[in-house]
Design a protein around this motif. Structure first.
Motif, PDB file in Angstrom:
ATOM      1  N   LEU A 101       3.941   5.629   4.938  1.00 41.22           N
ATOM      2  CA  LEU A 101       2.893   5.773   3.935  1.00 41.22           C
ATOM      3  C   LEU A 101       2.688   7.239   3.572  1.00 41.22           C
ATOM      4  O   LEU A 101       2.900   8.132   4.398  1.00 41.22           O
ATOM      5  CB  LEU A 101       1.575   5.199   4.459  1.00 41.22           C
ATOM      6  CG  LEU A 101       1.539   3.692   4.721  1.00 41.22           C
ATOM      7  CD1 LEU A 101       0.245   3.314   5.444  1.00 41.22           C
ATOM      8  CD2 LEU A 101       1.676   2.917   3.411  1.00 41.22           C
ATOM      9  N   LEU A 102       2.234   7.473   2.355  1.00 42.07           N
ATOM     10  CA  LEU A 102       1.872   8.819   1.926  1.00 42.07           C
ATOM     11  C   LEU A 102       0.544   9.207   2.567  1.00 42.07           C
ATOM     12  O   LEU A 102      -0.376   8.391   2.653  1.00 42.07           O
ATOM     13  CB  LEU A 102       1.745   8.874   0.404  1.00 42.07           C
ATOM     14  CG  LEU A 102       2.960   8.398  -0.399  1.00 42.07           C
ATOM     15  CD1 LEU A 102       2.646   8.412  -1.888  1.00 42.07           C
ATOM     16  CD2 LEU A 102       4.175   9.258  -0.098  1.00 42.07           C
ATOM     17  N   LEU A 134       0.841  -1.195   0.000  1.00 38.75           N
ATOM     18  CA  LEU A 134       0.000   0.000   0.000  1.00 38.75           C
ATOM     19  C   LEU A 134       0.878   1.247   0.000  1.00 38.75           C
ATOM     20  O   LEU A 134       1.851   1.330   0.740  1.00 38.75           O
ATOM     21  CB  LEU A 134      -0.900  -0.004   1.242  1.00 38.75           C
ATOM     22  CG  LEU A 134      -1.824   1.208   1.430  1.00 38.75           C
ATOM     23  CD1 LEU A 134      -2.944   1.196   0.398  1.00 38.75           C
ATOM     24  CD2 LEU A 134      -2.408   1.209   2.852  1.00 38.75           C
ATOM     25  N   ASP A 135       0.518   2.228  -0.831  1.00 42.53           N
ATOM     26  CA  ASP A 135       1.323   3.438  -0.935  1.00 42.53           C
ATOM     27  C   ASP A 135       0.925   4.515   0.069  1.00 42.53           C
ATOM     28  O   ASP A 135       1.780   5.282   0.515  1.00 42.53           O
ATOM     29  CB  ASP A 135       1.213   4.017  -2.350  1.00 42.53           C
ATOM     30  CG  ASP A 135       1.871   3.143  -3.394  1.00 42.53           C
ATOM     31  OD1 ASP A 135       3.105   3.136  -3.465  1.00 42.53           O
ATOM     32  OD2 ASP A 135       1.137   2.445  -4.134  1.00 42.53           O
ATOM     33  N   GLY A 136      -0.368   4.618   0.383  1.00 38.65           N
ATOM     34  CA  GLY A 136      -0.776   5.717   1.242  1.00 38.65           C
ATOM     35  C   GLY A 136      -2.145   5.525   1.850  1.00 38.65           C
ATOM     36  O   GLY A 136      -2.847   4.550   1.570  1.00 38.65           O
ATOM     37  N   ILE A 137      -2.518   6.471   2.709  1.00 41.41           N
ATOM     38  CA  ILE A 137      -3.847   6.494   3.297  1.00 41.41           C
ATOM     39  C   ILE A 137      -4.411   7.904   3.166  1.00 41.41           C
ATOM     40  O   ILE A 137      -3.679   8.890   3.240  1.00 41.41           O
ATOM     41  CB  ILE A 137      -3.863   6.047   4.783  1.00 41.41           C
ATOM     42  CG1 ILE A 137      -2.870   6.861   5.621  1.00 41.41           C
ATOM     43  CG2 ILE A 137      -3.594   4.574   4.921  1.00 41.41           C
ATOM     44  CD1 ILE A 137      -2.906   6.527   7.105  1.00 41.41           C
ATOM     45  N   GLU A 190       4.082  17.861  -2.499  1.00 44.66           N
ATOM     46  CA  GLU A 190       5.183  16.900  -2.449  1.00 44.66           C
ATOM     47  C   GLU A 190       4.649  15.461  -2.469  1.00 44.66           C
ATOM     48  O   GLU A 190       5.255  14.576  -3.083  1.00 44.66           O
ATOM     49  CB  GLU A 190       6.039  17.138  -1.207  1.00 44.66           C
ATOM     50  CG  GLU A 190       6.858  18.423  -1.265  1.00 44.66           C
ATOM     51  CD  GLU A 190       7.841  18.519  -0.115  1.00 44.66           C
ATOM     52  OE1 GLU A 190       7.995  17.518   0.640  1.00 44.66           O
ATOM     53  OE2 GLU A 190       8.456  19.589   0.034  1.00 44.66           O
ATOM     54  N   ILE A 191       3.522  15.235  -1.794  1.00 48.84           N
ATOM     55  CA  ILE A 191       2.908  13.904  -1.817  1.00 48.84           C
ATOM     56  C   ILE A 191       2.420  13.582  -3.220  1.00 48.84           C
ATOM     57  O   ILE A 191       2.616  12.467  -3.730  1.00 48.84           O
ATOM     58  CB  ILE A 191       1.741  13.837  -0.811  1.00 48.84           C
ATOM     59  CG1 ILE A 191       2.250  14.066   0.616  1.00 48.84           C
ATOM     60  CG2 ILE A 191       1.004  12.502  -0.930  1.00 48.84           C
ATOM     61  CD1 ILE A 191       3.173  13.003   1.137  1.00 48.84           C
ATOM     62  N   TYR A 192       1.776  14.549  -3.854  1.00 48.97           N
ATOM     63  CA  TYR A 192       1.330  14.359  -5.236  1.00 48.97           C
ATOM     64  C   TYR A 192       2.509  14.034  -6.146  1.00 48.97           C
ATOM     65  O   TYR A 192       2.439  13.129  -6.985  1.00 48.97           O
ATOM     66  CB  TYR A 192       0.608  15.615  -5.720  1.00 48.97           C
ATOM     67  CG  TYR A 192       0.395  15.658  -7.213  1.00 48.97           C
ATOM     68  CD1 TYR A 192      -0.427  14.733  -7.852  1.00 48.97           C
ATOM     69  CD2 TYR A 192       1.023  16.635  -7.993  1.00 48.97           C
ATOM     70  CE1 TYR A 192      -0.617  14.774  -9.229  1.00 48.97           C
ATOM     71  CE2 TYR A 192       0.832  16.688  -9.363  1.00 48.97           C
ATOM     72  CZ  TYR A 192       0.011  15.755  -9.973  1.00 48.97           C
ATOM     73  OH  TYR A 192      -0.166  15.797 -11.337  1.00 48.97           O
ATOM     74  N   GLY A 193       3.605  14.747  -5.968  1.00 49.93           N
ATOM     75  CA  GLY A 193       4.789  14.480  -6.774  1.00 49.93           C
ATOM     76  C   GLY A 193       5.293  13.064  -6.588  1.00 49.93           C
ATOM     77  O   GLY A 193       5.701  12.402  -7.559  1.00 49.93           O
TER      78      GLY A 193
END
Length: 288
Positions: free
Chosen positions: A239-240, A212-215, A264-267
């Protein structure tokens, strides 16, 4: 830069067409938006065709999953929509939506509610039919005051009197499939307890181990204390942490850009994705 990574159109259970949605996003001052309809990419082409200059579109979907009997949603970004294994699973979920909705209508009729399948089908239009369309029918009939009021044990919440389970992905399999299609995964509104039962927080750690990359941290269904706790969880697990409106047009009270994602998270999301790329708008609809 204002970034909203969770929106819905009439391709699933939103009330804005994909074209209307991108224009409304630009008018709301967004720089980046993700179109994440439930289990479908059917709105992407229309959204891209109408994409105004100055707005970038992240293609995605919100995948219906279930873990240990509890429903959850997995946001998938920038995957290859033609990858056959993931496409087949999305189709299985979509195909189960119509008999499920018909079953909920039948249960409501047994409870004395004069709802009809024709009414629900009219509300859904060409979209992928779901519980919000049934909920909207209940609002039309005056049974409940709002769509949110329909998501209770009395009506359509998980395990509710008119609830019927649909085909849903195992979230670990969803992560695998999205990764194989070059995409990025984010667990949507993981502590949205107002919607019903949620998976325990230790499940987030298991999903993180699986890739999993993020929450989704900043969301209308998370209060301030929950957002702080989830931000700590994200940091602990590497996690992002994203933020999004979960916009559904007039079907819900949230507005575009109500919560946003750090640039920065979007990037980092775009750096991890290999299945597709964000689409910059070049259309003839400048921002107001």
């Amino acid at each position: 830069m204002r970034i909203d990574l969770h929106t819905h159109s009439t391709a699933s259970d939103g009330t804005d067409t994909p074209a209307e949605l991108v224009l409304n996003a630009a008018a709301a001052g967004l720089d980046v938006m993700a179109l994440t309809d439930h289990d479908t990419v059917g709105g992407h082409a229309e959204a891209i065709a109408a994409l105004p200059e100055g707005l970038t579109l992240v293609t995605g979907a919100e995948l219906s999953c279930r873990l240990d009997g509890v429903s959850l949603h997995m946001l998938a970004y920038l995957f290859d929509p033609a990858e056959p294994e993931l496409a087949r699973e999305r189709e299985l979920v979509r195909d189960d939506r119509v008999p499920r909705a018909r079953g909920m209508v039948a249960k409501l009729q047994e409870l004395g509610v004069p709802v009809t399948w024709e009414q629900v089908a009219r509300i859904a239009g060409d979209g992928s039919v779901g519980r919000p369309h049934v909920a909207s029918a209940l609002v039309e009939l005056g049974v409940v005051e709002s769509v949110s009021d329909a998501f209770t044990p009395d009506w359509l919440a998980d395990g509710g009197r008119a609830y019927i389970q649909k085909h849903e992905l195992d979230p670990f399999e969803a992560i695998r499939l999205v990764k194989a299609a070059g995409g990025v995964t984010v667990f949507a509104h993981p502590r949205a307890v107002k919607r019903g039962e949620v998976v325990p927080e230790d499940a987030i750690a298991r999903l993180a181990e699986a890739g999993l990359d993020g929450i989704e941290v900043d969301h209308m269904d998370h209060d301030a204390a929950t957002r702080d706790r989830l931000r700590g969880t994200a940091a602990d697990l590497g996690l992002l942490a994203t933020g999004s409106s979960d916009y559904h047009g007039s079907r819900k009270t949230c507005v575009l850009g109500e919560y946003t994602t750090d640039p920065e998270i979007y990037g980092e999301i775009t750096r991890r994705a290999t299945g597709a790329f964000p689409v910059p708008g070049t259309g003839g609809h400048p921002r107001a």
